[in-house]
Design a protein around this motif. Structure first.
Motif, PDB file in Angstrom:
ATOM      1  N   ALA A 105       0.835  -1.209   0.000  1.00  0.00           N
ATOM      2  CA  ALA A 105       0.000   0.000   0.000  1.00  0.00           C
ATOM      3  C   ALA A 105       0.865   1.253   0.000  1.00  0.00           C
ATOM      4  CB  ALA A 105      -0.928  -0.010   1.222  1.00  0.00           C
ATOM      5  N   LEU A 106       1.961   1.215   0.755  1.00  0.00           N
ATOM      6  CA  LEU A 106       2.864   2.366   0.803  1.00  0.00           C
ATOM      7  C   LEU A 106       3.513   2.603  -0.557  1.00  0.00           C
ATOM      8  CD1 LEU A 106       4.124   4.543   2.625  1.00  0.00           C
ATOM      9  CD2 LEU A 106       5.952   2.906   3.134  1.00  0.00           C
ATOM     10  N   GLU A 107       3.983   1.553  -1.174  1.00  0.00           N
ATOM     11  CA  GLU A 107       4.587   1.693  -2.502  1.00  0.00           C
ATOM     12  C   GLU A 107       3.554   2.193  -3.514  1.00  0.00           C
ATOM     13  OE1 GLU A 107       7.574  -0.709  -5.506  1.00  0.00           O
ATOM     14  OE2 GLU A 107       6.397  -1.874  -4.086  1.00  0.00           O
ATOM     15  N   ALA A 108       2.325   1.716  -3.422  1.00  0.00           N
ATOM     16  CA  ALA A 108       1.263   2.149  -4.330  1.00  0.00           C
ATOM     17  C   ALA A 108       0.956   3.634  -4.168  1.00  0.00           C
ATOM     18  CB  ALA A 108       0.000   1.319  -4.107  1.00  0.00           C
ATOM     19  N   LYS A 109       1.215   4.192  -2.993  1.00  0.00           N
ATOM     20  CA  LYS A 109       1.011   5.630  -2.756  1.00  0.00           C
ATOM     21  C   LYS A 109       2.153   6.464  -3.334  1.00  0.00           C
ATOM     22  CE  LYS A 109      -1.789   5.571   1.452  1.00  0.00           C
ATOM     23  NZ  LYS A 109      -2.840   6.534   1.120  1.00  0.00           N
ATOM     24  N   GLY A 110       3.167   5.813  -3.892  1.00  0.00           N
ATOM     25  CA  GLY A 110       4.267   6.540  -4.502  1.00  0.00           C
ATOM     26  C   GLY A 110       5.434   6.823  -3.573  1.00  0.00           C
ATOM     27  N   ALA A 111       5.477   6.146  -2.437  1.00  0.00           N
ATOM     28  CA  ALA A 111       6.584   6.339  -1.502  1.00  0.00           C
ATOM     29  C   ALA A 111       7.900   5.910  -2.133  1.00  0.00           C
ATOM     30  CB  ALA A 111       6.337   5.542  -0.228  1.00  0.00           C
ATOM     31  N   THR A 112       8.975   6.525  -1.674  1.00  0.00           N
ATOM     32  CA  THR A 112      10.316   6.177  -2.147  1.00  0.00           C
ATOM     33  C   THR A 112      10.883   5.009  -1.361  1.00  0.00           C
ATOM     34  OG1 THR A 112      10.638   8.504  -2.674  1.00  0.00           O
ATOM     35  CG2 THR A 112      12.596   7.145  -2.621  1.00  0.00           C
ATOM     36  N   GLY A 113      10.536   4.927  -0.063  1.00  0.00           N
ATOM     37  CA  GLY A 113      11.040   3.842   0.757  1.00  0.00           C
ATOM     38  C   GLY A 113      10.523   3.924   2.177  1.00  0.00           C
ATOM     39  N   CYS A 114      11.000   2.976   2.978  1.00  0.00           N
ATOM     40  CA  CYS A 114      10.514   2.833   4.336  1.00  0.00           C
ATOM     41  C   CYS A 114      11.662   2.419   5.253  1.00  0.00           C
ATOM     42  CB  CYS A 114       9.415   1.769   4.353  1.00  0.00           C
ATOM     43  SG  CYS A 114       8.532   1.614   5.912  1.00  0.00           S
ATOM     44  N   VAL A 115      11.643   2.934   6.467  1.00  0.00           N
ATOM     45  CA  VAL A 115      12.633   2.542   7.480  1.00  0.00           C
ATOM     46  C   VAL A 115      11.903   1.869   8.633  1.00  0.00           C
ATOM     47  CG1 VAL A 115      14.286   4.359   6.895  1.00  0.00           C
ATOM     48  CG2 VAL A 115      12.532   4.799   8.639  1.00  0.00           C
ATOM     49  N   VAL A 116      12.663   1.100   9.406  1.00  0.00           N
ATOM     50  CA  VAL A 116      12.100   0.407  10.556  1.00  0.00           C
ATOM     51  C   VAL A 116      13.185   0.223  11.606  1.00  0.00           C
ATOM     52  CG1 VAL A 116      12.541  -1.954   9.720  1.00  0.00           C
ATOM     53  CG2 VAL A 116      10.636  -1.533  11.272  1.00  0.00           C
ATOM     54  N   LEU A 117      12.790   0.288  12.854  1.00  0.00           N
ATOM     55  CA  LEU A 117      13.677  -0.002  13.972  1.00  0.00           C
ATOM     56  C   LEU A 117      13.215  -1.320  14.555  1.00  0.00           C
ATOM     57  CD1 LEU A 117      15.894   0.764  15.992  1.00  0.00           C
ATOM     58  CD2 LEU A 117      14.142   2.005  17.293  1.00  0.00           C
ATOM     59  N   GLY A 118      14.055  -2.346  14.464  1.00  0.00           N
ATOM     60  CA  GLY A 118      13.643  -3.650  14.964  1.00  0.00           C
ATOM     61  C   GLY A 118      14.632  -4.744  14.669  1.00  0.00           C
ATOM     62  N   GLU A 119      14.208  -5.958  14.917  1.00  0.00           N
ATOM     63  CA  GLU A 119      15.050  -7.147  14.774  1.00  0.00           C
ATOM     64  C   GLU A 119      15.465  -7.363  13.315  1.00  0.00           C
ATOM     65  OE1 GLU A 119      16.451  -9.364  16.850  1.00  0.00           O
ATOM     66  OE2 GLU A 119      15.753  -8.113  18.502  1.00  0.00           O
ATOM     67  N   PRO A 120      16.769  -7.366  13.038  1.00  0.00           N
ATOM     68  CA  PRO A 120      17.236  -7.556  11.671  1.00  0.00           C
ATOM     69  C   PRO A 120      16.761  -8.859  11.032  1.00  0.00           C
ATOM     70  CG  PRO A 120      19.034  -6.817  13.070  1.00  0.00           C
ATOM     71  CD  PRO A 120      17.867  -7.103  13.969  1.00  0.00           C
ATOM     72  N   ASP A 121      16.735  -9.945  11.787  1.00  0.00           N
ATOM     73  CA  ASP A 121      16.316 -11.224  11.211  1.00  0.00           C
ATOM     74  C   ASP A 121      14.863 -11.198  10.761  1.00  0.00           C
ATOM     75  OD1 ASP A 121      18.835 -12.308  11.589  1.00  0.00           O
ATOM     76  OD2 ASP A 121      18.298 -13.301  13.480  1.00  0.00           O
ATOM     77  N   TYR A 122      14.009 -10.566  11.546  1.00  0.00           N
ATOM     78  CA  TYR A 122      12.597 -10.508  11.180  1.00  0.00           C
ATOM     79  C   TYR A 122      12.383  -9.589   9.984  1.00  0.00           C
ATOM     80  CZ  TYR A 122       7.566  -9.879  11.309  1.00  0.00           C
ATOM     81  OH  TYR A 122       6.247  -9.831  10.950  1.00  0.00           O
ATOM     82  N   TYR A 123      12.831  -8.352  10.082  1.00  0.00           N
ATOM     83  CA  TYR A 123      12.563  -7.376   9.024  1.00  0.00           C
ATOM     84  C   TYR A 123      13.362  -7.650   7.750  1.00  0.00           C
ATOM     85  CZ  TYR A 123       9.755  -5.048  12.473  1.00  0.00           C
ATOM     86  OH  TYR A 123       8.788  -4.774  13.414  1.00  0.00           O
ATOM     87  N   GLY A 124      14.477  -8.332   7.885  1.00  0.00           N
ATOM     88  CA  GLY A 124      15.252  -8.729   6.713  1.00  0.00           C
ATOM     89  C   GLY A 124      14.466  -9.637   5.778  1.00  0.00           C
ATOM     90  N   ARG A 125      13.529 -10.389   6.324  1.00  0.00           N
ATOM     91  CA  ARG A 125      12.695 -11.281   5.498  1.00  0.00           C
ATOM     92  C   ARG A 125      11.842 -10.507   4.506  1.00  0.00           C
ATOM     93  NH1 ARG A 125       9.606 -14.961   9.802  1.00  0.00           N
ATOM     94  NH2 ARG A 125       8.200 -13.254   9.349  1.00  0.00           N
ATOM     95  N   PHE A 126      11.635  -9.224   4.764  1.00  0.00           N
ATOM     96  CA  PHE A 126      10.798  -8.389   3.905  1.00  0.00           C
ATOM     97  C   PHE A 126      11.624  -7.434   3.047  1.00  0.00           C
ATOM     98  CE2 PHE A 126       8.594  -9.565   7.778  1.00  0.00           C
ATOM     99  CZ  PHE A 126       7.549 -10.298   7.247  1.00  0.00           C
ATOM    100  N   GLY A 127      12.941  -7.616   3.066  1.00  0.00           N
ATOM    101  CA  GLY A 127      13.814  -6.805   2.225  1.00  0.00           C
ATOM    102  C   GLY A 127      14.500  -5.651   2.923  1.00  0.00           C
ATOM    103  N   PHE A 128      14.257  -5.464   4.206  1.00  0.00           N
ATOM    104  CA  PHE A 128      14.916  -4.385   4.943  1.00  0.00           C
ATOM    105  C   PHE A 128      16.372  -4.744   5.201  1.00  0.00           C
ATOM    106  CE2 PHE A 128      10.507  -3.448   5.901  1.00  0.00           C
ATOM    107  CZ  PHE A 128      10.484  -2.060   5.959  1.00  0.00           C
ATOM    108  N   VAL A 129      17.249  -3.745   5.053  1.00  0.00           N
ATOM    109  CA  VAL A 129      18.681  -3.919   5.302  1.00  0.00           C
ATOM    110  C   VAL A 129      19.218  -2.692   6.029  1.00  0.00           C
ATOM    111  CG1 VAL A 129      19.099  -5.420   3.291  1.00  0.00           C
ATOM    112  CG2 VAL A 129      19.291  -2.936   3.039  1.00  0.00           C
ATOM    113  N   ALA A 130      20.257  -2.901   6.812  1.00  0.00           N
ATOM    114  CA  ALA A 130      20.961  -1.767   7.409  1.00  0.00           C
ATOM    115  C   ALA A 130      21.725  -1.075   6.293  1.00  0.00           C
ATOM    116  CB  ALA A 130      21.902  -2.243   8.497  1.00  0.00           C
ATOM    117  N   VAL A 131      21.666   0.243   6.259  1.00  0.00           N
ATOM    118  CA  VAL A 131      22.281   1.016   5.186  1.00  0.00           C
ATOM    119  C   VAL A 131      23.318   1.953   5.790  1.00  0.00           C
ATOM    120  CG1 VAL A 131      21.860   2.709   3.353  1.00  0.00           C
ATOM    121  CG2 VAL A 131      20.175   0.906   3.803  1.00  0.00           C
ATOM    122  N   GLU A 132      24.546   1.806   5.353  1.00  0.00           N
ATOM    123  CA  GLU A 132      25.607   2.687   5.840  1.00  0.00           C
ATOM    124  C   GLU A 132      25.275   4.126   5.457  1.00  0.00           C
ATOM    125  OE1 GLU A 132      30.411   3.300   5.443  1.00  0.00           O
ATOM    126  OE2 GLU A 132      29.549   1.374   4.900  1.00  0.00           O
TER     127      GLU A 132
END
Length: 166
Positions: A105-132
Motif C-alpha cells: 500500500a505504501l509503494e502504491a502511494k508513490g513512496a520512495t522507501g521505508c525505514v524500521v527499527l527492529g530485529e534484523p532477522d525478522y525485518y530482513g525477510r521483507f527486504g529491509f537492510v541496514a544502510v551505511e
C-alpha cells in the motif's frame, strides 16, 4: 485460520489500542507507549498507513506507517511501526501479512522507501537492510533498517514524527 487485512475504519480505534497494548505488554525494549504513539499519529493526521488484521470479525493485529524526515532533505520516506499482533496469534503469519500488505500500500502511494527499527532477522525477510550512512541517532546501526522502492538509498539522519516522543 482466515486472516483478512484491511485499512483501519472508524470504530477500530479501541480494538487497535487493545491489540497494541497486549502485544507489547511483555515485549523487551519497550516503554509501553506504542498505543499512545498511534493515537497521536492519528490525531495529527500523520498515520499514512493504518491496517488491521481480522480473524472472525475480531481485530487481532495492526500496523502503522508514518512519514519520517531525513536530514538530507530526501522526500518520500516513511517509518514502519509499531506493528502489533495479539500474543495468542503471534507466530501464525499475521505479522507477515500485515507487513506485506502495508508495504504494498505504501509503494502504491508513490513512496520512495521505508525505514524500521527492529530485529534484523525478522525485518530482513521483507527486504529491509541496514544502510551505511542512514542512521537513527542513539540506536545500534544493525537494528535500523531500510527498504527502498527505487534503485538507491538516501543518506543522513532520520527523525520520526513528533508523536513518537509521547
Amino acid at each position: 485460520m482466515d486472516i483478512q487485512i484491511r485499512d483501519e475504519r472508524s470504530g477500530d480505534t479501541a480494538p487497535i489500542h487493545r491489540v497494541i497494548e497486549k502485544a507489547f505488554l511483555n515485549a523487551p525494549h519497550t516503554d509501553h507507549t506504542e498505543q499512545f504513539i498511534v493515537e497521536a499519529l492519528r490525531r495529527s493526521g500523520a498515520l499514512t498507513i493504518s491496517q488491521v488484521a481480522i480473524v472472525d470479525a475480531e481485530v487481532i493485529g495492526h500496523v502503522a506507517i508514518s512519514p519520517v524526515i531525513l536530514s538530507s532533505g530526501t522526500l518520500g520516506w516513511f517509518g514502519l511501526g509499531p506493528i502489533s499482533v495479539l500474543p495468542k496469534f503471534q507466530g501464525a503469519g499475521v505479522g507477515s501479512k500485515l507487513m506485506k500488505s502495508s508495504l504494498a500500500a505504501l509503494e502504491a502511494k508513490g513512496a520512495t522507501g521505508c525505514v524500521v527499527l527492529g530485529e534484523p532477522d525478522y525485518y530482513g525477510r521483507f527486504g529491509f537492510v541496514a544502510v551505511e550512512g542512514l542512521v537513527l541517532p542513539g540506536v545500534p546501526a544493525e537494528y535500523f533498517q531500510a527498504l527502498s522502492f527505487g534503485p538507491a538509498f538516501p543518506r543522513g539522519e532520520v527523525a520520526y514524527h513528533d508523536a513518537f516522543a509521547v
